[in-house]
Design a protein around this motif. Structure first.
Motif, PDB file in Angstrom:
ATOM      1  N   MET A  72      38.625 -33.162  -4.037  1.00 42.56           N
ATOM      2  CA  MET A  72      38.076 -31.864  -3.620  1.00 42.56           C
ATOM      3  C   MET A  72      39.107 -30.756  -3.739  1.00 42.56           C
ATOM      4  SD  MET A  72      35.985 -32.971  -0.282  1.00 42.56           S
ATOM      5  CE  MET A  72      34.755 -34.252  -0.372  1.00 42.56           C
ATOM      6  N   GLN A 290      29.840 -36.517  -6.083  1.00 38.06           N
ATOM      7  CA  GLN A 290      29.548 -35.076  -6.180  1.00 38.06           C
ATOM      8  C   GLN A 290      30.760 -34.200  -5.866  1.00 38.06           C
ATOM      9  OE1 GLN A 290      25.830 -33.455  -5.633  1.00 38.06           O
ATOM     10  NE2 GLN A 290      25.399 -35.069  -7.084  1.00 38.06           N
ATOM     11  N   TYR A 291      31.935 -34.659  -6.266  1.00 40.69           N
ATOM     12  CA  TYR A 291      33.146 -33.896  -5.935  1.00 40.69           C
ATOM     13  C   TYR A 291      33.140 -32.513  -6.573  1.00 40.69           C
ATOM     14  CZ  TYR A 291      35.256 -38.166  -4.098  1.00 40.69           C
ATOM     15  OH  TYR A 291      35.516 -39.270  -3.366  1.00 40.69           O
ATOM     16  N   TYR A 293      30.639 -30.444  -7.189  1.00 41.74           N
ATOM     17  CA  TYR A 293      29.832 -29.473  -6.433  1.00 41.74           C
ATOM     18  C   TYR A 293      30.486 -29.172  -5.088  1.00 41.74           C
ATOM     19  CZ  TYR A 293      26.347 -30.447  -9.977  1.00 41.74           C
ATOM     20  OH  TYR A 293      25.700 -30.580 -11.181  1.00 41.74           O
ATOM     21  N   THR A 294      31.051 -30.241  -4.461  1.00 41.34           N
ATOM     22  CA  THR A 294      31.718 -30.010  -3.188  1.00 41.34           C
ATOM     23  C   THR A 294      32.894 -29.042  -3.369  1.00 41.34           C
ATOM     24  OG1 THR A 294      31.140 -32.281  -2.667  1.00 41.34           O
ATOM     25  CG2 THR A 294      32.633 -31.181  -1.170  1.00 41.34           C
ATOM     26  N   VAL A 297      31.928 -25.643  -2.569  1.00 31.20           N
ATOM     27  CA  VAL A 297      31.911 -25.400  -1.129  1.00 31.20           C
ATOM     28  C   VAL A 297      33.330 -25.110  -0.647  1.00 31.20           C
ATOM     29  CG1 VAL A 297      31.343 -26.388   1.118  1.00 31.20           C
ATOM     30  CG2 VAL A 297      29.974 -26.988  -0.887  1.00 31.20           C
ATOM     31  N   SER A 313      40.073 -28.365   1.829  1.00 41.12           N
ATOM     32  CA  SER A 313      39.769 -29.664   1.210  1.00 41.12           C
ATOM     33  C   SER A 313      39.994 -30.782   2.230  1.00 41.12           C
ATOM     34  CB  SER A 313      40.620 -29.876  -0.042  1.00 41.12           C
ATOM     35  OG  SER A 313      41.953 -30.146   0.309  1.00 41.12           O
ATOM     36  N   ILE A 316      36.870 -30.631   4.639  1.00 41.80           N
ATOM     37  CA  ILE A 316      35.655 -31.204   4.043  1.00 41.80           C
ATOM     38  C   ILE A 316      35.889 -32.667   3.682  1.00 41.80           C
ATOM     39  CG2 ILE A 316      33.984 -30.965   2.159  1.00 41.80           C
ATOM     40  CD1 ILE A 316      33.801 -28.721   4.129  1.00 41.80           C
ATOM     41  N   THR A 320      33.566 -35.659   4.886  1.00 37.60           N
ATOM     42  CA  THR A 320      32.961 -36.616   3.966  1.00 37.60           C
ATOM     43  C   THR A 320      33.373 -38.045   4.320  1.00 37.60           C
ATOM     44  OG1 THR A 320      33.176 -34.915   2.289  1.00 37.60           O
ATOM     45  CG2 THR A 320      32.627 -37.115   1.523  1.00 37.60           C
ATOM     46  N   GLY A 337      26.186 -33.105   3.558  1.00 41.32           N
ATOM     47  CA  GLY A 337      25.855 -31.917   2.770  1.00 41.32           C
ATOM     48  C   GLY A 337      25.201 -30.843   3.628  1.00 41.32           C
ATOM     49  N   GLU A 340      27.920 -29.160   5.486  1.00 35.77           N
ATOM     50  CA  GLU A 340      28.658 -28.287   4.562  1.00 35.77           C
ATOM     51  C   GLU A 340      27.882 -26.994   4.320  1.00 35.77           C
ATOM     52  OE1 GLU A 340      30.618 -31.888   1.920  1.00 35.77           O
ATOM     53  OE2 GLU A 340      29.322 -30.418   0.946  1.00 35.77           O
TER      54      GLU A 340
ATOM     55  N   ILE C 104      23.371 -26.628  -2.193  1.00 31.07           N
ATOM     56  CA  ILE C 104      24.220 -27.661  -1.592  1.00 31.07           C
ATOM     57  C   ILE C 104      23.671 -28.075  -0.229  1.00 31.07           C
ATOM     58  CG2 ILE C 104      26.477 -27.995  -0.512  1.00 31.07           C
ATOM     59  CD1 ILE C 104      27.493 -26.304  -3.063  1.00 31.07           C
TER      60      ILE C 104
END
Lengths: 380, 536, 320
Positions: A72, A290-291, A293-294, A297, A313, A316, A320, A337, A340, C104
């Motif tokens: 992330m 899904q790193y 897309y994260t 965030v 990071s 989050i 996660t 998610g 987030e 998201i």
């Protein structure tokens, strides 16, 4: 504006507000999530307590947090760097996949190289693969003005299917075709031990090499943005592309190079996935995580500041990590998610509101901000 | 319709008008006006943080009257209109329309009361047809269905009835600015406007188009409508208005009938001291060698159509060449071609004999071309960057702003402080964001950057648009001085007065072509106007 | 045989194309008002999960259950759109970031997945679904019969909706005002059109249609719930709006074209034709989207057809 609220821009945001608002936003998010938890039959307090322990205090929890934070950190930097110039690289996900493909190829081919060289080659291999993948939307953006949000995003899917093809549907170089089990359950070839990256272990806690590399990159990118001509050009481009063109900045090249750097950073996330953790190209695992897309965030929560990306990071990553540790009926996967998203809403909203003054419509009427009245004589 | 308004409004207005007159708060001088009171503003006050935009402004206008609001930029004219239109709400004061006290909460309320405004920047949807624009937001009779054919027919009828010839099927972007303005006026008349506010309506018109507008304005007044005419130009106010209310620094100074006054007197009232209407002094030295040469230059506009057609001219050192023309006749493209922002399709440009590579802004900068763009905030400035950063927008590549490979804040700030002093920029300091400055100060920052690079050619597009009198004078002075130092200046302006005041020679643009180049001394205004309209 | 395959692909293309038509129309309306909504994928997933939940947990006649499910999906979609509207229209958060945040939040590892788990509806086949209707008794006609006259009510509704949107945009006053708001909000505002209200309403309608598009997956296309089952269709819908130049008629054509790209792989595979790897067919719609976007931008760069001029720009009266 005809809503009941009116919003006007502050000329100066007080320092305390800049600090207070993010904390208040996260607190608000925590309250909203608590309400959601309670509404779906969970005890928010025990859930929060479990999460804290599962990401920080439990055995190996902190190590696990860093395992999730490392990719992330890279994808967060990828998004933060590109978004700084309002180049919307949403393709971190696919660039990470391609980085993993590239780095594992390097690790397999150069397996007999000395370890330090091999590791450097893997980093470079992943970065190059990510860069090249990012160049597709970048070229389209620079020369045809094709919307890079959609193209970079579409290529995430394409990269995902490509990865699947390599491991599940072909006799590619990456696929393990020797062991008997592998013909039933296709997997990738495992890299030699030499290709696994060293971490720093203190007691039970392991700090992955990738994370250290990521912090180094964050510092480097911050310096690049803040105090070089390159970064100055980025800031001008981000604020006003016409002004950038006017001042002689080569805007097309700029888009290309910024996207390439951004993609390269995401590619290193792929390298780190192979070198630090997986040691094998695992399409399903990478895609489920899904790193990429994260990372968006993380970047948004860090307000696109590379150093803040490091901290966010970890936040989050911890979230996660706790999500996976607690996964089960009382803590469904989707909660991560959802949380987030809610944090994003409150932080984004809070950040803007900190820059504006809000009042009820009937009390005062919006004046022009100092710049907006230019040329139209709205107010002297 | 207008006749009945005249009859019915009379008594009512007289009743309400009385007490206000007695209270003595109205600044108007009662003239022998034909109709009843249409607009009465009493002590309108509007404050913004740190500034009172309208400070107890009062005026009144009768039905059938053309009433001018005269004042410099920044005197509060536009704020007053926004109050009349319901865009802002007054902090104090009263507004009566046809004798009835009103409080507007939105433009819709004002329009329901019959007040319409033609903004300086026209509020039209470029991609839609004239007819669609005319009926926008207006549904009387109230119905959901929208039939282009019926609406076009209705608008065509209205155009005929109000003598505003325009093709209802044409799309706005296909029209000239004068025609677009006509659409705006038609839009108001179609909705039954009783009071029409025109905000600086002649800025973009040729002298002939302006004449035409004045005659329309007189017609509308003859029909019993009230026209509020906002301007800072004295001759046109004298030509078109019955009475003038003068605004200065947010206050209404007085109202005078135009009959029996003159430009000097009005100017004195407007500025607040005796003024002589003399132009900025121009240098009379002989121009030097040719610096900027265009030979047969053609280029495409944004829509892919040919915007410049084999343009040929030159500008000498120490000379100001004024480019006159109605907006949209290729002037913007001309400026962009010279500064490298737009590629060409034919011809060549030479700077001191060196051929300029096409479409390369950096090459243009390196050859000594400075550019003061029309779109200051969009192109010339990076609004969310600081003054210091904006000042190094073109010099950051060189060594002066660096220590080693790293950009030096210290050097940037030092440079900015010097420029702020030299160009008299009013700002808290070099780190202030440019967005937070006033228009005049933004233009000074821009000029500081462009002129401090010691250019050989300066391209200035509408350099004084939207600036107040002080800043306008300053900018003009700086341009003249720049030319006197041997720089070739190309100035694009839609303001013919400005062109005449500053230029040594005038090149007139029409439809992407140079229609003619004449020496400014002894040039005939009417002749230039006809050339701008493509009629000569 | 060959013509059979073509018909099979076309039949299947209508199926894959329908969610694109619905979500695409929704995005088109939102963008016409000047609001870029990148949350479509998340809104579709929310629509899919709530529709499936209602169809599984409600008892009653199939028609009623499906109607309730459809309504629920629209509510869920517009609820997500409301978040986007508040953030981007009122608070003026960057529309790109706000839309991504919604995706998201609601997306594959977000609320839709969470609700799927909490409601415990994952992995089981649906009790109710939309079935083909023999329209005008013409379903046995050659070629057009199976393609056009034996679709389900959802598909027919989407066709009606296309006509309705066309009529709305070009033949009604609110439609005219909507176009004006997207092109020049200052002009619309000056004429008494409530810009904020138009943007809110159309963003919410856009969300409702995205939810509806999601519901098509779980109520008709493949009545089952799995996390992230819309598989990028929301993004393709957004891209469609661009290369349909913001026109509903072209959007429908584009949607079915992409239906064909999506249908190609599964149809060939069930018939055992494997010329190219299945991943190629899976990636095809996404590759084609990139190519179509690039192609659209070549002519677009020259003429800029159709882009609402205020797209993505928050409106504030002072700046007008």
């Amino acid at each position: 504006m005809t809503g009941p609220l009116h919003i006007e821009r502050r000329l100066d945001t007080p320092k305390w507000l800049k600090v207070a608002v993010p904390f208040a936003s996260i607190l608000l998010a925590a309250i909203i999530v608590a309400i959601l938890l309670a509404a779906t039959g969970h005890n928010p307090f025990s859930t929060y307590h479990q999460m804290y322990s599962a990401s920080v205090t439990a055995d190996g929890a902190l190590t696990s947090t860093f395992v999730y934070a490392t990719p992330m950190l890279f994808t967060g930097l990828c998004a933060a760097f590109a978004f700084r110039m309002r180049t919307w690289n949403i393709g971190g996900e696919g660039q990470l996949y391609m980085g993993a493909v590239g780095a594992s190829a390097v690790g397999l081919v150069l397996g007999d190289w000395p370890r330090p060289l091999l590791i450097i080659a893997m980093v470079i291999g992943g970065a190059l693969a990510g860069m090249l993948w990012a160049c597709i939307p970048a070229l389209l953006r620079a020369y045809l003005r094709t919307n890079e949000i959609l193209t970079s995003l579409m290529l995430n899917y394409v990269a995902g299917f490509f990865m699947y093809y390599l491991i599940y549907d072909s006799s590619s170089y990456w696929r393990d075709l020797t062991t008997p089990g592998a013909s039933v359950f296709p997997t990738g070839k495992t890299l030699v031990a030499n290709a696994s990256w060293p971490g720093i272990t203190i007691g039970t806690f392991t700090l992955p090499m990738g994370f250290i590399l990521g912090v180094g990159l964050a510092v480097g990118l911050l310096v690049l943005i803040r105090s070089t001509r390159y970064g100055f050009e980025m800031r001008v481009m981000g604020d006003s592309p016409q002004a950038a063109n006017y001042s002689g900045i080569r805007t097309k090249r700029k888009i290309l190079s910024v996207m390439a750097i951004s993609g390269g950073v995401a590619g290193i996330a792929g390298s780190s996935q192979i070198g630090d953790f997986g040691h094998v190209l695992d399409p399903r695992g990478l895609q489920q995580a899904q790193y990429g897309y994260t990372g968006i965030v993380v970047a948004a929560l860090a307000l696109y500041n590379p150093l803040a990306v490091v901290l966010v990071s970890l936040l989050i990553g911890g979230l996660t990590s706790a999500g996976f540790a607690l996964e089960g009926p009382s803590f469904p996967t989707g909660l991560v998610g959802t949380m987030e998203g809610i944090i994003l809403f409150t932080v984004l909203g809070g950040e803007i509101l900190a820059r504006y003054r809000i009042g009820l419509r009937h009390r005062a009427v919006t004046p022009a901000s100092a710049g907006a009245n230019f040329g139209t004589e709205v107010a002297p | 319709m207008t006749d009945s308004a005249l009859d019915a409004g009379g008594d009512q207005a007289a009743q309400v008008a009385g007490p206000h007159q007695a209270s003595g708060s109205s600044a108007s001088a009662p003239g022998a006006m034909p109709g009843a009171l249409a607009v009465q503003a009493v002590d309108m006050t509007k404050r913004f943080p740190g500034v009172v935009a309208n400070d107890h402004v009062s005026f009144e206008a009768a039905e059938g009257e053309v009433h001018a609001l005269l004042g410099e930029n920044g005197a509060g004219k536009t704020t007053l209109c926004n109050l009349l239109m319901g865009l802002y709400r007054p902090d104090e004061g009263k507004l009566s329309i046809s004798g009835r006290a009103v409080r507007f909460h939105s433009p819709k309320d004002a329009q329901d009361a019959g007040i319409f405004m033609v903004h300086q920047h026209l509020r039209l949807v470029d991609s839609m047809t004239v007819a669609e624009n005319v009926v926008l937001g207006w549904s009387k009779p109230r119905r959901l269905r929208f039939s282009p054919r019926k609406v076009e027919k209705a608008v065509a009828e209205a155009a005929e009835r109000f003598q505003m010839p325009v093709d209802p099927k044409a799309r706005i972007w296909q029209l000239s600015l004068g025609e677009r303005q006509r659409v705006e006026i038609l839009k108001a008349l179609y909705r039954g406007a009783k009071i029409l506010i025109l905000d600086e309506p002649t800025t973009v018109l040729t002298p002939q188009e302006a004449e035409q507008l004045f005659s329309s304005v007189r017609d509308m007044a003859a029909d019993g409508r009230t026209v509020i005419f906002i301007s800072h130009k004295l001759p046109e106010v004298l030509a078109v208005a019955d009475r003038v209310t003068i605004l200065r620094q947010g206050r209404s100074i007085t109202t005078v009938p135009t009959a029996g006054t003159d430009a000097e007197h009005l100017a004195g009232l407007m500025v607040g001291r005796e003024v002589s209407l003399e132009a900025t002094a121009k240098g009379s030295e002989e121009p030097g060698p040719v610096v900027l040469e265009l030979a047969g230059v053609s280029a495409r506009g944004d829509l892919g159509t040919e915007a410049l057609k084999t343009v040929t001219f030159d500008v000498r050192a120490g000379e100001i060449l004024g480019i006159a023309g109605v907006a949209g006749n290729g002037q913007r493209e001309l400026a962009e071609v010279i500064t490298g922002l737009r590629g060409t399709t034919a011809g060549e440009i030479r700077i001191g004999g060196t051929r300029l590579p096409m479409g390369d802004p950096r090459a243009a900068i390196d050859l000594g071309i400075a550019y003061v763009p029309e779109d200051r905030m969009g192109t010339g400035i990076s609004p969310n960057l600081s003054i210091a950063e904006n000042l190094m927008l073109k010099s950051y590549r060189g060594k002066t702003m660096r220590s080693g490979p790293v950009l030096s804040n210290r050097k940037a700030n030092a440079n900015a402080r010097e420029m702020i002093k030299r160009f008299d920029v009013r700002a808290p300091g070099p780190r202030t964001l440019v967005r937070q400055l006033s228009g005049g100060n933004i233009q000074k920052v821009l000029l500081a950057r462009e002129l401090s690079s010691e250019p050989r050619v300066v391209v200035a597009a509408s350099p004084t648009r939207g600036l107040d009198v002080g800043a306008t004078q300053y900018v003009r002075q700086v341009l003249v001085e720049t030319a006197q130092h041997g720089v070739a200046v190309l100035m694009v302006s839609e303001d013919l007065d400005e062109i005449f005041e500053l230029s040594d020679r005038i090149a007139v643009f029409y439809n992407g072509k140079v229609v003619g180049i004449v020496p400014a001394a002894g040039a005939n205004r009417q002749q230039i106007g006809l050339m701008m309209a493509g009629a000569a | 045989m060959n013509s059979n395959i073509v018909i099979a692909v076309l039949v299947s293309a209508i199926g894959f194309g329908t969610p694109l038509v619905l979500a695409g129309l929704g995005e088109l309306l939102a963008e016409r008002s000047g609001v870029l909504n990148l949350g479509v994928e998340g809104m579709m997933l929310m629509g899919a999960v709530t529709a499936f939940f209602v169809s599984q947990k409600t008892h009653g006649p199939t028609a009623l259950v499906l109607l309730l499910a459809v309504l629920a999906s629209m509510v869920a979609g517009s609820a997500m759109a409301l978040i986007h509207a508040v953030l981007s229209i009122t608070i003026r958060v960057n529309q790109i970031v706000s839309g991504l945040a919604v995706t998201i939040f609601a997306g594959i590892i977000g609320l839709s997945s969470y609700l799927g788990q909490v409601w415990n509806i994952g992995g089981v086949a649906g009790h109710h679904q939309f079935n083909g209707i023999d329209l005008f008794g013409l379903q046995n006609l050659p070629i057009v019969g199976p393609i056009i006259f034996s679709e389900d009510a959802f598909v027919y509704a989407s066709w009606v909706l296309v006509l309705a949107v066309l009529y709305y945009l070009y033949r009604t006053r609110p439609g005219l005002y909507l176009r004006a708001v997207g092109e020049n909000p200052a002009a619309a505002d000056a004429m008494g059109i409530n810009v904020t209200a138009y943007r809110y309403v159309h963003t919410l309608i856009g969300g409702a249609l995205a939810g509806l598009g999601g519901a098509y997956f779980t109520l008709a296309l493949a009545p089952i719930w799995t996390d992230g089952l819309t598989a990028g269709f929301g993004w393709i819908a957004i891209a469609l709006v661009i290369f349909a130049f913001w026109r509903p008629d072209l959007l429908v054509l584009g949607a079915y074209l992409f239906g064909i790209f999506s249908a190609l792989g599964p149809t060939l595979e069930t018939r055992g034709i494997t010329v190219l790897p299945s991943e190629f067919y899976s990636a095809l719609p996404f590759l084609m989207t990139v190519i179509a976007l690039a192609a659209a931008s070549t002519s677009w760069a020259n003429r800029r057809v159709g882009t609402p001029a205020s797209l993505g720009i928050p409106y504030t009266r002072e700046e007008g």
